[in-house]
Design an enzyme around this catalytic site. Structure first.
Site, PDB file in Angstrom:
ATOM      1  N   CYS A  21       6.322  78.999 -47.674  1.00 53.70           N
ATOM      2  CA  CYS A  21       5.420  78.438 -48.726  1.00 53.70           C
ATOM      3  C   CYS A  21       6.181  79.265 -49.487  1.00 53.70           C
ATOM      4  O   CYS A  21       7.536  80.206 -49.537  1.00 53.70           O
ATOM      5  CB  CYS A  21       4.547  79.341 -48.149  1.00 53.70           C
ATOM      6  SG  CYS A  21       3.639  79.655 -49.515  1.00 53.70           S
ATOM      7  N   THR A  65       4.673  79.355 -52.928  1.00 55.94           N
ATOM      8  CA  THR A  65       3.649  79.801 -53.392  1.00 55.94           C
ATOM      9  C   THR A  65       4.123  81.241 -54.885  1.00 55.94           C
ATOM     10  O   THR A  65       3.843  81.104 -55.984  1.00 55.94           O
ATOM     11  CB  THR A  65       2.360  79.922 -53.159  1.00 55.94           C
ATOM     12  OG1 THR A  65       2.709  78.417 -53.014  1.00 55.94           O
ATOM     13  CG2 THR A  65       1.689  79.815 -54.454  1.00 55.94           C
TER      14      THR A  65
HETATM   15  P1  5GP Z   1       3.404  80.030 -41.052  1.00 57.27           P
HETATM   16  O1  5GP Z   1       2.719  80.070 -40.040  1.00 57.27           O
HETATM   17  O2  5GP Z   1       4.551  79.238 -40.830  1.00 57.27           O
HETATM   18  O3  5GP Z   1       3.919  81.972 -41.884  1.00 57.27           O
HETATM   19  O4  5GP Z   1       1.792  79.930 -41.702  1.00 57.27           O
HETATM   20  C1  5GP Z   1       1.574  78.117 -42.186  1.00 57.27           C
HETATM   21  C2  5GP Z   1       0.921  77.757 -43.304  1.00 57.27           C
HETATM   22  O5  5GP Z   1       1.990  78.302 -44.669  1.00 57.27           O
HETATM   23  C3  5GP Z   1       0.201  77.033 -43.423  1.00 57.27           C
HETATM   24  O6  5GP Z   1      -0.726  76.847 -42.593  1.00 57.27           O
HETATM   25  C4  5GP Z   1      -0.330  76.644 -45.071  1.00 57.27           C
HETATM   26  O7  5GP Z   1      -1.592  77.752 -44.571  1.00 57.27           O
HETATM   27  C5  5GP Z   1       0.915  77.007 -45.342  1.00 57.27           C
HETATM   28  N1  5GP Z   1       1.689  76.043 -45.654  1.00 57.27           N
HETATM   29  C6  5GP Z   1       1.864  75.012 -44.453  1.00 57.27           C
HETATM   30  N2  5GP Z   1       2.515  74.494 -45.774  1.00 57.27           N
HETATM   31  C7  5GP Z   1       2.426  74.918 -47.201  1.00 57.27           C
HETATM   32  C8  5GP Z   1       3.297  74.574 -48.483  1.00 57.27           C
HETATM   33  O8  5GP Z   1       4.130  73.192 -48.445  1.00 57.27           O
HETATM   34  N3  5GP Z   1       3.119  75.697 -49.681  1.00 57.27           N
HETATM   35  C9  5GP Z   1       2.179  76.855 -49.472  1.00 57.27           C
HETATM   36  N4  5GP Z   1       1.510  77.341 -50.571  1.00 57.27           N
HETATM   37  N5  5GP Z   1       1.756  76.645 -48.196  1.00 57.27           N
HETATM   38  C10 5GP Z   1       2.035  76.066 -47.379  1.00 57.27           C
END
Ligand code: 5GP
Length: 351
Positions: free
Chosen positions: A186, A188
């Site tokens: 992400c 953001t």
């Molecule tokens: P991880 O477990 O990889 O740290 O986080 C997974 C979460 O990241 C997902 O469930 C979703 O909420 C968030 N996420 C997935 N793709 C994106 C993206 O392209 N942008 C953002 N801001 N969040 C994402």
């Protein structure tokens, strides 16, 4: 004048569990299965509340098939056809109680959601997913879905503050997804400067949800089994994982071979990779808020699941929780400046 909130907000890496005296002999004594009754759907869930994210590479039917064997949950990504849904559910009836149908807030999304749930009445969970759960439009959408699906359990998000958790629960959602910006792919926080340290978000949102009889799912930011435990310890009822489940046989995407080594692509759902794949291009008015990474292929996800479950069980024994449901009640976090000794991390050759 801008306001500054001076309260300290913490991430998983800022804390450790303080061990507590316990009568548990081994981690085999720990039960990770939880029974949860949802506020609005009134349905009862039984399972291990660890959830594969509804991303292209983790919310796959292949993932659901394996995870459901461990009673883990999968939010299926929204790009399968209705025919693919019907075929999967017919072939894997035992997996159906551990999956959710994901939907965005477009009219097309809602029409497809209706088709899938109409074709497969056994499905109990809906996951309504937007990057920013703060819009009035999203709240109205949650109300509409609740009106149309009175008995389904609705997950909705993402938000990071108590007042929005309450609003979504009162609008009909059962499980509020918590997390803005912590995800492994992400961007953001970089692109917008918006976010909230995940551990504090979970603590505050869990308090708000539980006060109303609702539930929350910590979504994003877990990098190791210890983080999964910390999310539960902070009060999460469910913990959603993307990156920790990516790169496996069951994860979507091609296996890439380079110089005799195997890799898989993993990308954010609003990365340009995902947008190009599903929409054709990144819409002009929005910046891509996800990145694309190539990660080492990690084999079958079952081994990773065993590792995660073993870690969480072990946390429970350190604090004397015989059930996962008791973990947050037995949690005292201590703030730390360093949690891991990484002096040999560059020389790692295995476990
Ligand atoms: P991880 O477990 O990889 O740290 O986080 C997974 C979460 O990241 C997902 O469930 C979703 O909420 C968030 N996420 C997935 N793709 C994106 C993206 O392209 N942008 C953002 N801001 N969040 C994402």
């Amino acid at each position: 004048m801008p306001r500054i909130d001076n309260d300290v907000k913490l991430d998983f890496r800022d804390v450790l569990f303080r061990p507590k005296r316990s009568t548990l002999k081994s981690r085999a004594d720990v039960d990770l299965n939880c029974q949860i009754t949802f506020r609005n759907s009134k349905k009862v869930y039984n399972g291990v509340p660890i959830v594969a994210a509804n991303m292209d590479s983790t919310g796959t039917f292949e993932m659901a098939k394996t995870l459901s064997q461990f009673s883990l949950f999968t939010t299926i990504h929204k790009h399968y056809t209705v025919e693919e849904w019907v075929a999967f559910c017919k072939a894997n009836p035992e997996a159906v109680k551990h999956i959710a149908v994901s939907s965005g807030t477009g009219e097309g999304d809602l029409a497809k959601l209706k088709q899938i749930l109409g074709a497969i009445p056994e499905i109990e969970f809906i996951c309504l997913d937007v990057a920013n759960g703060y819009s009035e439009h999203f709240v109205e959408f949650v109300k509409r879905v609740r009106d149309q699906f009175a008995e389904h359990t609705i997950m909705a998000g993402n938000v990071v503050t108590g007042e929005m958790v309450e609003e979504l629960i009162l609008s009909g959602a059962d499980i509020i997804k918590v997390g803005i910006g912590p995800g492994s792919v992400c961007t953001t926080r970089k692109k917008t400067g918006v976010g909230y340290p995940q551990l504090s978000a979970v603590i505050e949102c869990a308090e708000a949800a539980h006060g109303l009889g609702g539930h929350i799912m910590s979504d994003g930011g877990c990098t190791c089994p210890g983080d999964v435990s910390k999310a539960f310890g902070a009060g999460a009822d469910f913990v959603m994982l993307g990156g920790m489940l990516a790169g496996h046989t069951e994860s979507g995407g091609d296996l890439i071979e380079q110089n005799g080594k195997k890799f898989k692509l993993f990308y954010g759902m609003s990365s340009s990779t995902a947008m190009k794949k599903h929409v054709g291009a990144v819409a002009e008015y929005r910046a891509s808020e996800g990145k694309t990474v190539q990660i080492a292929y990690r084999g079958d996800v079952a081994d990773t699941v065993r590792d995660i479950l073993g870690g969480v069980r072990s946390t429970c024994t350190y604090v004397g929780a015989s059930k996962l449901g008791e973990l947050s009640g037995r949690t005292t976090f201590i703030r730390v400046n360093q949690q891991i000794n990484d002096v040999y991390s560059a020389f790692n050759v295995g476990n």
